[in-house]
Structures are given as structure tokens and as C-alpha cells.
Design a protein around this motif. Structure first.
Motif, PDB file in Angstrom:
ATOM      1  N   LEU A   1     111.945  69.712 -17.829  1.00  0.00           N
ATOM      2  CA  LEU A   1     112.290  69.966 -19.165  1.00  0.00           C
ATOM      3  C   LEU A   1     111.408  71.081 -19.561  1.00  0.00           C
ATOM      4  N   LEU A   2     112.045  72.055 -20.220  1.00  0.00           N
ATOM      5  CA  LEU A   2     111.549  73.230 -21.141  1.00  0.00           C
ATOM      6  C   LEU A   2     111.947  72.755 -22.456  1.00  0.00           C
ATOM      7  N   ALA A   3     111.132  72.102 -23.317  1.00  0.00           N
ATOM      8  CA  ALA A   3     111.555  71.644 -24.712  1.00  0.00           C
ATOM      9  C   ALA A   3     111.042  72.574 -25.851  1.00  0.00           C
ATOM     10  N   THR A   4     111.636  72.343 -26.821  1.00  0.00           N
ATOM     11  CA  THR A   4     110.953  72.573 -28.188  1.00  0.00           C
ATOM     12  C   THR A   4     110.776  71.549 -29.153  1.00  0.00           C
ATOM     13  N   ASN A   5     110.515  71.882 -30.519  1.00  0.00           N
ATOM     14  CA  ASN A   5     110.028  70.838 -31.471  1.00  0.00           C
ATOM     15  C   ASN A   5     110.971  69.767 -31.632  1.00  0.00           C
ATOM     16  N   ALA A   6     112.392  70.142 -31.273  1.00  0.00           N
ATOM     17  CA  ALA A   6     113.509  69.380 -31.401  1.00  0.00           C
ATOM     18  C   ALA A   6     113.267  68.005 -30.854  1.00  0.00           C
ATOM     19  N   TYR A   7     112.430  68.083 -29.720  1.00  0.00           N
ATOM     20  CA  TYR A   7     112.189  66.915 -28.810  1.00  0.00           C
ATOM     21  C   TYR A   7     111.288  65.879 -29.823  1.00  0.00           C
ATOM     22  N   SER A   8     110.522  66.282 -30.624  1.00  0.00           N
ATOM     23  CA  SER A   8     109.713  65.612 -31.710  1.00  0.00           C
ATOM     24  C   SER A   8     110.473  65.277 -32.947  1.00  0.00           C
TER      25      SER A   8
ATOM     26  N   ASN B   1     121.059  75.574 -18.153  1.00  0.00           N
ATOM     27  CA  ASN B   1     121.147  75.341 -19.691  1.00  0.00           C
ATOM     28  C   ASN B   1     122.112  73.981 -19.859  1.00  0.00           C
ATOM     29  N   ARG B   2     121.797  73.112 -20.588  1.00  0.00           N
ATOM     30  CA  ARG B   2     122.617  72.101 -20.992  1.00  0.00           C
ATOM     31  C   ARG B   2     122.359  71.621 -22.589  1.00  0.00           C
ATOM     32  N   GLY B   3     123.002  72.402 -23.277  1.00  0.00           N
ATOM     33  CA  GLY B   3     122.933  72.473 -24.797  1.00  0.00           C
ATOM     34  C   GLY B   3     123.848  71.525 -25.453  1.00  0.00           C
ATOM     35  N   GLY B   4     123.686  71.128 -26.784  1.00  0.00           N
ATOM     36  CA  GLY B   4     124.633  70.267 -27.284  1.00  0.00           C
ATOM     37  C   GLY B   4     124.044  69.101 -27.859  1.00  0.00           C
ATOM     38  N   ALA B   5     124.403  68.646 -29.305  1.00  0.00           N
ATOM     39  CA  ALA B   5     124.028  67.293 -29.782  1.00  0.00           C
ATOM     40  C   ALA B   5     122.528  67.503 -30.035  1.00  0.00           C
ATOM     41  N   GLY B   6     121.947  68.615 -30.598  1.00  0.00           N
ATOM     42  CA  GLY B   6     120.939  68.837 -31.064  1.00  0.00           C
ATOM     43  C   GLY B   6     119.760  68.942 -29.958  1.00  0.00           C
ATOM     44  N   GLY B   7     120.167  69.143 -28.811  1.00  0.00           N
ATOM     45  CA  GLY B   7     119.394  69.120 -27.556  1.00  0.00           C
ATOM     46  C   GLY B   7     119.471  67.736 -26.749  1.00  0.00           C
TER      47      GLY B   7
ATOM     48  N   PRO C   1     120.172  77.484 -35.353  1.00  0.00           N
ATOM     49  CA  PRO C   1     120.113  76.728 -34.049  1.00  0.00           C
ATOM     50  C   PRO C   1     120.655  75.169 -33.988  1.00  0.00           C
ATOM     51  N   PRO C   2     120.733  74.492 -33.064  1.00  0.00           N
ATOM     52  CA  PRO C   2     121.110  73.126 -33.194  1.00  0.00           C
ATOM     53  C   PRO C   2     120.506  72.025 -34.248  1.00  0.00           C
ATOM     54  N   ILE C   3     120.969  71.154 -34.758  1.00  0.00           N
ATOM     55  CA  ILE C   3     120.396  70.227 -35.537  1.00  0.00           C
ATOM     56  C   ILE C   3     119.256  69.632 -34.932  1.00  0.00           C
ATOM     57  N   GLY C   4     118.085  69.755 -35.749  1.00  0.00           N
ATOM     58  CA  GLY C   4     116.780  69.189 -35.142  1.00  0.00           C
ATOM     59  C   GLY C   4     115.866  69.919 -34.852  1.00  0.00           C
ATOM     60  N   THR C   5     116.309  71.243 -34.751  1.00  0.00           N
ATOM     61  CA  THR C   5     115.172  72.287 -34.209  1.00  0.00           C
ATOM     62  C   THR C   5     114.473  72.650 -35.644  1.00  0.00           C
TER      63      THR C   5
END
Length: 336
Positions: free
Chosen positions: A103-110, A79-85, A170-174
């Protein structure tokens, strides 16, 4: 995806041809072939750009365990959380492209390209697809003792006493954080504070502790508490009602046109990882996702399996970068 692999990932044939052109002896060619055949020889690290307990972490641990059981190889979650992913995304992007960090990503990547003024990685160039994994609808959830039985009723409470109510996300951008901002704009609720946490599990913990009055999050972290009766789901943001919550309406049914958001999970590899390794990861992941037990495990956690190969997955990710940028611009969400 072809653009990236053609430029940055060498196939076995190209390696062998290059080695022959350089006059490399047969034993050296054998070592190249053996390196691919033996992959992975050490643990493969799956980086999750959020804290433990959130949707990406839940899926990562289920997938890692299944891959380990199926292949006999070792897969670990970091786990490396922070800064909206962005911390986790950048770490994976700039890791050694040897196939041992993915990397296992969510839509925050986009989402993040449209949300941040600058990023510590290039979402178009720094990764290639491996496989789509699973999807889950987002939710709006409150503690059961709160009198609100619907989103409209919660909004009435928040409008009546604006200083009393806030929302954990959850983080900004999710997508859960984005959907809250869209709701606030549509309902003109600028004082509904958005309390951002490093992960979805942390946001639900805040709601359970009474620190927050509303949670905008994906279904998995909230699901066990909804089933236990501790939390009440006001609405889901999927296209349809969730099968296990047949009495909970969608946001569209509640009168919010086009209010459809989900949390998608998918695997990516740094762009310069050799194509051979990416293909192996893709094939093994798709095998795992086809297993009925795997589908059942993920469903119980609030996810529907969505097995898509690398090409189809990457096309969706790139398409969503433009889609979310348009949503963010139209909603008037300021860049960070």
C-alpha cells in the motif's frame, strides 16, 4: 512494528527451525530459501487508495518506475479510490500476505480512525512499515482571474456572497480536506461548501473547469497550473515557504497560528507478509530514494524526499493517529 512482525511474519531462521522440528527434508528447506531469494517472481502491486492524478498516485508511479529500473522486477500501480481511502486501505489489508500487494498511503491512513465511526481495517494491527517516501505542503489555490490575492481576501469574498463560493478537496480524511474544515471553523464560514472528490487530480480539474472557486489540496496536482499562470496559490500550509514559490506566504505568516498541514506518502505492507520480503522492499526503496535523479523528479512534482526506514516510519504513523484524532475532536468535525 516489532509486535506485528513477531506475531505475524516468520523469519527464515524460524521457518527453518520449525521445518527441522517437523522432520522436513532438506529439499523442502531449499525451496523455502529459494522462495525468499527469488522474490519477487511476479509483479508487485502498489495499491493507491485514490484516483489517478493525485499526490499519492504521482509518487506511486515515480517510485514504481524507479524500483522496476533498479531491481529488474515488475512493479505496477493499482488505483482503488473511494470512502476517504478506506476502500483501498481495506483491500490491501485483506489481500494475500505474500508480498505481492503493498500500500502507498498518505496521512488519511492516520486521520481516518478519528474521523470515522468504524473502519474496515485496523490501522494499528493490519499493516507494518516499509519506508517513508516524500512530503509536500498543502495549498489553497484559486483560478488566476479571481480577484482574491490572499486567503483573507478570498474569505471576504465568500463571506460577502456565501452561496457563490465552494471549495474542492480530495477525499474526506485527507489533510487538505481536514485543513479546509479547520479554516471554516476558525473563520466561521459554515456555508462554504466542501465539494469532495475521489482524488487531488479530480479536485484540481474541478477548479480549472470553474466548478469550484477554491481548492484545498496538496501542491503536486496544482504545481504545473500555478507555474503556467492558470492558477494562483494563495498560501502554502507547510512550516516554510516552498522554494519554487518564494512569494507565496505560509498560513502561519498569514496569521493562522499552528496552521501546518502536509501530504506525506509512505509504503506499508500487510502485517503477515514475511519479514524477509518487507526488509527487501525497505532496502530497495531506500536505495531508490537516495538517487539524486529520484530526488529531482519528485521535487519537480512538488515533493521533498523524506527517506525513513520501516521502524521510524511506523512510529510516525502511529503517533499521527492520536495527533489527528485530537485535531478532529478540537475542531468539532463530526464523525462519519
Amino acid at each position: 512494528m516489532t509486535t506485528f512482525t513477531a506475531r505475524s511474519g516468520l523469519s527464515r531462521r524460524r521457518i527453518i527451525k520449525g521445518a527441522l522440528a517437523a522432520g522436513v527434508a532438506a529439499p523442502a528447506l531449499l525451496r523455502v530459501r529459494t522462495a525468499f531469494a527469488a522474490y519477487p517472481e511476479r509483479p508487485v502491486k502498489i495499491v493507491v487508495a485514490n484516483t489517478p492524478g493525485g499526490p499519492s498516485d504521482i509518487v506511486a508511479r515515480i517510485v514504481a518506475a524507479a524500483l522496476q529500473e533498479q531491481t529488474g522486477k515488475t512493479f505496477i500501480v493499482e488505483n482503488r479510490g473511494g470512502a476517504g481511502g478506506n476502500i483501498g486501505f481495506a483491500f490491501a489489508a485483506h489481500s494475500e500476505p505474500d508480498g505481492y500487494t503493498i500500500l502507498l498511503a498518505t496521512n488519511a491512513y492516520s486521520v481516518n480512525l478519528g474521523l470515522y465511526k468504524s473502519l474496515p481495517f485496523d490501522p494499528y494491527k493490519d499493516f507494518v512499515g516499509i519506508s517513508e517516501l516524500a512530503t509536500s505542503p498543502n495549498t489553497f489555490v484559486v483560478r488566476s482571474e479571481l480577484p482574491a490575492k490572499s486567503v483573507k481576501e478570498f474569505i471576504a469574498l465568500a463571506r460577502n456572497e456565501p452561496d457563490k463560493y465552494n471549495c474542492a478537496t480530495p477525499p474526506i480524511g485527507t489533510t487538505p480536506q481536514i485543513q479546509l474544515e479547520v479554516l471554516k471553523i476558525r473563520e466561521n464560514l459554515p456555508k462554504l461548501a466542501d465539494v469532495v472528490y475521489k482524488g487531488g487530480g479530480d479536485a484540481i480539474a474541478a477548479l480549472l473547469a470553474g466548478t469550484a472557486q477554491l481548492s484545498s489540496g496538496s501542491l503536486p496536482p496544482a504545481a504545473p497550473h500555478i507555474k503556467a499562470g492558470t492558477l494562483r496559490c494563495l498560501a502554502v500550509t507547510g512550516e516554510e515557504r516552498w522554494p519554487d514559490l518564494p512569494d507565496v506566504p505560509t498560513m502561519v505568516e498569514e496569521g493562522y497560528k499552528d496552521f501546518v498541514f502536509a501530504t506525506d506518502t509512505f509504503l506499508l505492507a500487510p502485517a503477515r507478509v514475511p519479514r524477509e520480503m518487507v526488509s527487501w522492499l525497505e532496502a530497495e526503496t531506500l536505495k531508490v530514494l537516495a538517487n539524486p535523479d529520484m530526488k529531482d523528479k519528485l521535487y519537480k512534482q512538488g515533493f521533498l524526499v523524506r527517506p525513513k526506514g520501516a521502524k521510524e516510519e511506523w512510529a510516525r504513523v502511529v503517533k499521527e493517529i492520536d495527533m489527528f484524532k485530537d485535531i478532529i475532536d478540537k475542531a468539532g468535525i463530526p464523525k462519519l
